[in-house]
Design a protein around this motif. Structure first.
Motif, short mmCIF file in Angstrom:
data_model
loop_
_atom_site.label_atom_id
_atom_site.label_comp_id
_atom_site.label_asym_id
_atom_site.label_seq_id
_atom_site.Cartn_x
_atom_site.Cartn_y
_atom_site.Cartn_z
N PRO A 131 0.77 -1.19 -0.03
CA PRO A 131 0.02 0.03 -0.03
C PRO A 131 0.80 1.26 0.09
N LYS A 132 1.93 1.17 0.80
CA LYS A 132 2.69 2.45 0.82
C LYS A 132 3.50 2.65 -0.58
N ALA A 133 3.78 1.60 -1.10
CA ALA A 133 4.47 1.70 -2.28
C ALA A 133 3.51 2.29 -3.59
N ALA A 134 2.31 1.51 -3.35
CA ALA A 134 1.39 2.01 -4.54
C ALA A 134 0.96 3.62 -4.49
N VAL A 135 0.73 3.87 -3.04
CA VAL A 135 0.49 5.30 -2.93
C VAL A 135 1.71 6.16 -3.56
N THR A 136 2.93 5.93 -3.36
CA THR A 136 4.27 6.47 -3.90
C THR A 136 4.06 6.46 -5.55
N PHE A 137 3.69 5.29 -5.88
CA PHE A 137 3.83 5.25 -7.26
C PHE A 137 2.65 6.35 -7.89
N VAL A 138 1.41 6.36 -7.27
CA VAL A 138 0.47 7.27 -8.02
C VAL A 138 0.97 8.53 -7.59
N LEU A 139 1.21 8.87 -6.51
CA LEU A 139 1.96 10.58 -6.35
C LEU A 139 3.02 10.70 -7.13
N GLY A 140 3.92 9.72 -7.48
CA GLY A 140 5.19 10.04 -8.44
C GLY A 140 4.36 10.18 -9.82
N LEU A 141 3.32 9.66 -10.22
CA LEU A 141 2.78 9.40 -11.52
C LEU A 141 2.10 10.97 -11.72
N VAL A 142 1.28 11.14 -10.79
CA VAL A 142 0.55 12.34 -10.91
C VAL A 142 1.39 13.73 -10.84
N PHE A 143 2.08 13.91 -9.98
CA PHE A 143 2.96 14.96 -9.90
C PHE A 143 4.09 15.22 -11.08
N GLY A 144 4.55 14.12 -11.58
CA GLY A 144 5.51 14.04 -12.71
C GLY A 144 4.69 14.42 -14.04
N THR A 145 3.38 14.06 -14.00
CA THR A 145 2.54 14.04 -15.18
C THR A 145 2.55 15.72 -15.21
N PHE A 146 1.60 16.37 -14.20
CA PHE A 146 1.13 17.96 -14.19
C PHE A 146 2.42 18.58 -13.84
N SER A 147 3.24 18.42 -13.64
CA SER A 147 4.65 19.38 -13.62
C SER A 147 5.15 19.53 -14.96
N ALA A 148 4.82 18.40 -15.82
CA ALA A 148 5.37 18.79 -17.40
C ALA A 148 4.28 19.43 -18.02
N LEU A 149 2.95 19.15 -17.89
CA LEU A 149 1.93 19.45 -18.65
C LEU A 149 1.56 21.03 -18.10
N SER A 150 1.80 21.49 -17.02
CA SER A 150 1.65 22.78 -16.53
C SER A 150 2.57 23.69 -17.21
N CYS A 151 4.14 23.18 -17.22
CA CYS A 151 4.92 23.97 -17.60
C CYS A 151 4.69 24.32 -19.30
N LYS A 152 4.30 23.36 -20.00
CA LYS A 152 3.67 23.56 -21.47
C LYS A 152 2.68 24.22 -21.48
N MET A 153 1.72 24.16 -20.66
CA MET A 153 0.53 25.06 -20.95
C MET A 153 0.73 26.58 -20.44
N ALA A 154 1.59 26.84 -19.33
CA ALA A 154 2.24 28.00 -19.20
C ALA A 154 2.76 28.51 -20.39
N TYR A 155 3.61 28.08 -21.34
CA TYR A 155 4.15 28.51 -22.35
C TYR A 155 3.20 28.72 -23.57
N ASP A 156 2.08 27.96 -23.50
CA ASP A 156 0.91 28.15 -24.70
C ASP A 156 0.17 29.52 -24.11
N CYS A 157 0.29 29.99 -23.10
CA CYS A 157 -0.48 31.23 -22.44
C CYS A 157 -0.01 32.31 -23.12
N ARG A 158 -1.07 33.18 -23.31
CA ARG A 158 -0.72 34.71 -24.22
C ARG A 158 -1.26 35.77 -23.09
N ALA A 159 -0.25 36.60 -22.87
CA ALA A 159 -0.74 37.88 -21.97
C ALA A 159 0.09 39.10 -22.60
#
Length: 430
Positions: A12-40
């Motif tokens: 269970p501890k490893a499963a939670v670690t796996f999910v957190l690593g996947l979620v944070f890794g995914t959204f850190s990459a996507l949020s960076c790319k989405m920020a680049y796509d923003c216009r201001a």
């Protein structure tokens, strides 16, 4: 107690670690790319009193935000220490805190290249091409550290190289699939390769020169973030401001970047998410190394491009259609799918999860399960742990520190159980 890999199950501890690593890794990459796509709208000047909206092409600002996202690891470490009895708190030598500036400089160089690359290619392409670091680090370890690469490991390297070639072909054959920014995706591919080369050199340098003694993993992360913040503010940004460019006469103007963040609420939210997910990802990386065996760690590394690509496509077609965010499915995207599957295959062959001894024949010396330093046999892995794909794609300094941290925690747990057991025995005797 050995490092890990005593079984292929996932607690269970490893499963939670796996999910957190996947979620944070995914959204850190996507949020960076989405920020680049923003216009201001940026700052107004005498030459441009009424500036128009433009894309947030600010890799140095994202570099600064990334390092700022690593600094909270120091506060988390401090909280952990205050929760322990004074006698069990860890002390960190000042000399070590200063020495961590060396890997930080290396990290700064490779990160600025990788962040710049995201301006030219999609998030999924960027993440998949980062698999090149496995090839580079493996070859550098063979050349510099004289680590042996067995036949199945060389086979895996070549298959991973083929996967990277297939992935890059998607971009080269259909540049429009990388967005409508008008930027040349070949530059993005080149920057990723250079970034991976710098990262591979950093990892080999750390393993050859630096030691993880007395270096708690959260301190390693936090100090690299702190030194990176200082260097970005005092060195990188002044240089970027002084170099000529199209950003109000500079390569990158920090005041313009701040103005754009202030003028666009979506951009502000995205950079906040980026900092938050960088913090979570780096802290989760400690526990990924400590609690996931090599097989699950490799699965996590391979699965992250899948989630990034799937979510990026969903952003474009389902979640935010017409917003400009996300990634299109191009006419050559099937090559990227083939490249992704080939990457899975190459990693499996390299790590020894897939038995290719019948293909290699007698030349497969070293293909039998390889014991760890303490003599334990890793389950399902035939590649030595320090040469496995997760180890090649992570800082040795952080990896060894995380393993040491877990071993200390296991020692404390065993001591506690032993104390409780002796206490019960005493009670029974009475």
């Amino acid at each position: 107690m050995g490092h890990d890999d005593v079984d292929v199950g996932c607690s269970p501890k490893a499963a939670v670690t796996f999910v957190l690593g996947l979620v944070f890794g995914t959204f850190s990459a996507l949020s960076c790319k989405m920020a680049y796509d923003c216009r201001a709208v940026g700052i107004a000047t005498e030459d441009d009193p009424n500036p128009e909206e433009k894309a947030f092409a600010k890799p140095v600002m994202m570099l600064l935000l990334m390092f700022l996202g690593m600094v909270p690891a120091l506060f988390i470490f401090e909280v952990q220490q205050r929760m322990r009895p004074p006698a069990k708190r860890e002390s960190v030598p000042r000399s070590l805190l200063i020495a961590l500036i060396i890997p930080c400089v290396c990290d700064l160089i490779c990160t600025v290249l990788l962040l710049e690359a995201q301006l030219y290619i999609t998030a999924s392409m960027w993440q998949m091409l980062r698999g090149t670091v496995i090839i580079i680090t493996a070859v550098l370890k063979r050349l510099v550290l004289q680590k042996e690469l067995h036949t199945h490991m060389w086979a895996g390297v070549w298959v991973i190289a083929a996967a990277m070639a297939l992935t890059a072909m998607t971009t080269l054959l259909d540049p429009a699939s990388q967005g409508d920014s008008g930027k040349d995706p070949r530059i993005g591919i080149s920057l990723v390769l250079l970034g991976c080369l710098a990262q591979g050199v950093q990892y080999v340098f750390e393993e050859k020169v630096m030691s993880a003694d007395n270096a708690p993993p959260l301190v390693v992360i936090g100090m690299e973030g702190l030194w990176g913040t200082v260097l970005t503010i005092l060195v990188v940004y002044p240089v970027a401001y002084a170099l000529p460019g199209e950003d109000h006469g500079s390569m990158e103007n920090p005041l313009d970047a701040l103005a754009m963040i202030r003028h666009n609420k979506d951009l502000l939210a995205l950079v906040f998410v980026f900092v938050l997910t960088v913090t979570g990802y780096n802290c989760a990386a400690v526990y990924v190394t400590a609690y996931l065996n090599s097989i699950w760690h490799a699965i996590l590394d391979n699965f992250r491009p899948v989630t990034i690509w799937a979510l990026d496509l969903a952003l474009f077609y389902v979640i935010l259609p017409g917003s400009g965010f996300g990634e299109v499915w191009g006419k050559y995207s099937y090559l990227q799918v083939i490249g992704l599957l080939t990457l899975f295959l190459g990693t499996s062959i390299y790590n020894g999860n897939m038995d290719i001894s019948s293909w290699c024949g007698a030349a497969s010396r070293g293909y039998e399960a390889v014991p760890d330093e303490d003599g334990r046999l890793p389950a399902g892995m035939r590649t030595p742990k320090d040469m496995s794909s997760p180890a090649l794609a992570q800082s040795p300094l952080l990896r060894l520190a995380a393993i040491k941290e877990r071993e200390l925690a296991e020692d404390r747990e065993r001591a506690k159980k032993s104390l409780l057991s002796s206490g019960r025995s005493s009670c029974n005797e009475v």
